[in-house]
Design a protein around this motif. Structure first.
Motif, PDB file in Angstrom:
ATOM      1  N   THR A 362       0.832  -1.207   0.000  1.00  0.00           N
ATOM      2  CA  THR A 362       0.000   0.000   0.000  1.00  0.00           C
ATOM      3  C   THR A 362       0.866   1.256   0.000  1.00  0.00           C
ATOM      4  O   THR A 362       0.580   2.231  -0.705  1.00  0.00           O
ATOM      5  CB  THR A 362      -0.928   0.003   1.227  1.00  0.00           C
ATOM      6  OG1 THR A 362      -1.715  -1.192   1.225  1.00  0.00           O
ATOM      7  CG2 THR A 362      -1.856   1.211   1.207  1.00  0.00           C
ATOM      8  N   LEU A 388      -3.470   6.583   0.703  1.00  0.00           N
ATOM      9  CA  LEU A 388      -2.726   5.324   0.619  1.00  0.00           C
ATOM     10  C   LEU A 388      -1.560   5.302   1.605  1.00  0.00           C
ATOM     11  O   LEU A 388      -1.297   4.284   2.260  1.00  0.00           O
ATOM     12  CB  LEU A 388      -2.207   5.117  -0.807  1.00  0.00           C
ATOM     13  CG  LEU A 388      -3.263   4.779  -1.866  1.00  0.00           C
ATOM     14  CD1 LEU A 388      -2.643   4.774  -3.254  1.00  0.00           C
ATOM     15  CD2 LEU A 388      -3.910   3.432  -1.573  1.00  0.00           C
ATOM     16  N   GLY A 392      -1.285   2.530   4.540  1.00  0.00           N
ATOM     17  CA  GLY A 392      -0.120   1.647   4.637  1.00  0.00           C
ATOM     18  C   GLY A 392       0.605   1.822   5.960  1.00  0.00           C
ATOM     19  O   GLY A 392       0.989   0.843   6.614  1.00  0.00           O
TER      20      GLY A 392
END
Length: 526
Positions: A362, A388, A392
Motif C-alpha cells: 500500500t 494510501l 499503509g
C-alpha cells in the motif's frame, strides 16, 4: 558523570536550520499563516523528533563510555577478540533506542505531514506547506538514521554468522548460523535500499523548503524510490508468507498425536493388562503352594520359586504401567508442541500479510501516486496518495505495536513468573515484584531468554533426543518428534548430515544447547 543531553554537536540537521529560517522569514514578513495551529503542530513535531533523536544518541554515547570503563581491566587480547562483538552490541542497542522514534515517525508524523501538505496545496497556504516540508525533512532524517544503523548491524551479524557457519560445517549450529547469515544479509541489502529511499525523501522535502525549481523532479524521484522499496519489502513479506504456510502445512500433515499413537497406546495398555494378569496368577500360585504343597524341603523350594515368579511378575506389571503412563504424557506433550508450532506459524503469516505484503504494498502504491502526480497535476489536488500512505502506515504501525505489546508481556512474565517456563529440574529464579517486572517489560532492547518458545523447544528436543538422553521415550514417539523436527526444517538435509549421523547428534549431550537454540529459532521463523 555523563554529559547533559543538551550539549550536542554544533552541526545541526537540515530540518532545524530550515525551520529556523522559516520562523525568521515569517517574523520579518509578518505572515499570519506562519502562526497557524497547523504550522505550530508541524514545528512541534520537527523539534520533538530532533530532541528525541539527540537524546537517543547521547544515551548510546553514555552506554559506550560506561561499558569502556567497566572493561578497563580486561586484557588486551580479550579486548581485541571482543572488539567487533562490542561494537555490534552497541550499534544494536543504539538502533533499538531509535526504533520507538522511528515507529512514531512512520505511524504518525509522516502520514500527518502528507495530510497537511495536501491541505496546504489545496488552500494555497505556503506557510503550512513549508512547515510540513521542514517536518518531513526531520522525519526522513530520523528514518534514515534508524535504517542506516540497522543496515550496519545486519551486515555485521551476517558476517559473524557466515564465519560461524564455516566453523560448524554440519549440524544444528551450522544450520542456525547459515539461516541467520542469509536473513541478516538480505536485511542489510533491503536496509541499504531503504536508506537510499529516505535520502531521496530528504532531498524532496528540502527542495520544497527552499522553493527550488526542481521540486517536482525531486518529488517524482522520491515517489519512485519509495514505491521501489515498498514493492521489495512487500514481495519479501509475500515470500515469507509462502514459506511459513508450507511449514504450517508440513506440521499439520503430521496429524493429531492422539490419533497417530492410538494403536501404540492400545498395545501398551494391553501389555499392562497382561502383566497385571500374570502378576495376579503368580500370587494365586503362591497362595496355592503355600496352602497345599507338601511339607519338607521341596515345599520350601516351591514357595521360594513362586515368590520369585510373583516378584518378577509384579516388576513387569509396574514397568508396563510406567511405560503406558510415560507414553500418555509424551502424547500430550507432542500434541502441545505441535499445536504451539502451528499457532506460531499462523501468527507469523498474519503479521507478514498485514504489515508486509499488504502494508508495504500500500505504501508502494502511495509512492507511485506521488511520482505520477508530481509529473502531472501535482499531489495537491489528489488526496489518493495521502490516503494510501496513511493506510499503509496504519497497517505497519498496528503490527509493530502488536509485536511490541507481545514482547513486553513476555518480558514481564519472564521475571514475574520465572517458574512458569523454567527448565525441568532447575530451581527457578526468585520472582520479581510487580514494579520491577514492569520496569523490565519496558526494556524493549532486551530479548526474552526464558519464555514459552524456549520451553517448547526443550520439550521437542526431549522427545526427539536419543536413548542416552530420553531413555523412557518409546521409539514410535521419538520418530514422531523427529518428524516434527523435519517439518520445522531441522531435518538431516538442512543440517547437511546423513540420517544416522543426524540421529547421533540428537543423542549427544554436548550438542543439547545447540539443538535447543536451533529448535527455538525454527519455531519463530518461517
Amino acid at each position: 558523570m555523563s554529559t547533559p543531553i543538551h550539549r550536542t554537536s554544533t552541526r545541526q540537521s537540515a530540518a532545524v536550520q530550515t525551520s529556523a529560517q522559516q520562523r525568521g522569514r515569517g517574523s520579518r514578513t509578518g505572515n499570519t499563516s506562519a502562526r497557524s495551529p497547523e504550522r505550530a503542530l508541524l514545528e512541534m513535531q520537527s523539534r520533538a523528533g530532533n530532541r528525541a533523536t539527540t537524546a537517543t544518541v547521547q544515551r548510546a554515547r553514555d552506554t559506550a563510555g560506561g561499558g569502556a570503563a567497566e572493561n578497563g581491566g580486561a586484557s588486551a587480547g580479550a579486548k581485541k577478540k571482543n572488539y567487533r562483538d562490542r561494537i555490534a552490541a552497541l550499534l544494536d542497542r543504539f538502533k533499538k533506542n531509535l526504533e520507538p522514534i522511528d515507529t512514531f515517525i512512520k505511524g504518525f508524523q509522516t502520514p500527518t505531514n502528507a495530510a497537511f501538505t495536501q491541505q496546504a496545496a489545496v488552500a494555497a497556504n505556503e506557510g503550512v506547506k513549508h512547515s510540513a516540508a521542514a517536518s518531513g525533512t526531520s522525519a526522513a532524517s530520523g528514518n534514515l538514521l534508524t535504517e542506516a544503523a540497522g543496515t550496519v548491524v545486519s551486515g555485521m551479524d551476517a558476517y559473524k554468522n557466515i564465519q560461524d557457519a564455516k566453523q560448524h560445517e554440519t549440524g544444528a549450529k551450522h544450520h542456525t548460523a547459515k539461516k541467520k547469515a542469509r536473513t541478516k544479509g538480505t536485511d542489510a541489502v533491503v536496509g541499504a535500499t531503504s536508506s537510499g529511499s529516505y535520502s531521496a525523501a530528504i532531498a524532496k522535502e528540502a527542495t520544497k523548503v527552499q522553493k527550488a525549481a526542481d521540486a517536482a523532479v525531486a518529488s517524482e524521484v522520491s515517489g519512485a524510490a519509495s514505491a521501489s522499496i515498498g514493492l521489495i519489502k512487500g514481495a519479501r513479506a509475500a515470500f515469507r508468507v509462502g514459506k511459513t504456510a508450507r511449514k504450517y502445512h508440513e506440521v499439520k500433515k503430521l496429524g493429531d498425536p492422539h490419533l497417530v499413537h492410538a494403536a501404540s497406546l492400545a498395545r501398551l495398555n494391553e501389555s499392562r493388562e497382561q502383566a497385571g494378569w500374570a502378576a495376579a496368577e503368580a500370587y494365586v500360585s503362591l497362595d496355592a503352594y503355600w496352602a497345599h504343597a507338601d511339607g519338607g524341603q521341596g515345599r520350601l523350594e516351591l514357595i521360594s520359586e513362586a515368590i520369585d515368579a510373583a516378584w518378577d511378575s509384579m516388576g513387569e506389571a509396574r514397568d508396563a504401567a510406567e511405560s503406558l503412563q510415560q507414553a500418555e504424557k509424551d502424547v500430550e506433550k507432542l500434541s502441545t508442541v505441535q499445536g504451539y508450532a502451528k499457532k506460531k506459524q499462523l501468527t507469523k503469516i498474519g503479521k507478514e500479510t498485514v504489515g508486509g505484503a499488504v502494508g508495504e504494498s500500500t505504501k508502494a502504491a502511495a509512492g507511485i501516486v506521488t511520482a505520477v502526480a508530481a509529473g502531472t497535476a501535482g499531489l495537491a489536488s489528489n488526496p489518493v496518495g495521502w490516503g494510501l500512505a496513511g493506510a499503509g502506515a496504519g497497517l505497519v504501525l498496528s503490527v509493530t505495536l502488536y509485536k511490541a505489546l507481545r514482547a513486553a508481556t513476555k518480558r514481564y512474565e519472564e521475571v514475574h513468573h520465572p517458574e512458569r517456563w523454567a527448565p525441568q529440574g532447575e530451581t527457578p529464579a526468585e520472582a520479581a515484584s510487580r514494579k520491577e517486572s514492569l520496569k523490565h517489560a519496558l526494556k524493549f532492547w532486551k530479548k526474552v531468554s526464558k519464555g514459552e518458545r524456549q520451553a517448547m523447544a526443550r520439550e521437542i528436543y526431549a522427545l526427539a533426543a536419543g536413548p542416552d538422553i530420553s531413555g523412557n521415550t518409546t521409539e514410535e514417539m521419538r520418530e514422531s518428534a523427529r518428524s516434527l523436527l523435519t517439518a520445522l526444517k531441522s531435518g538431516p538435509a538442512k543440517h547437511k548430515l546423513e540420517p544416522d549421523a543426524w540421529a547421533e547428534t540428537l543423542n549427544d549431550p554436548a550438542k543439547t544447547s545447540g539443538w535447543i537454540a536451533e529448535i527455538a529459532e525454527q519455531l519463530a521463523s518461517g
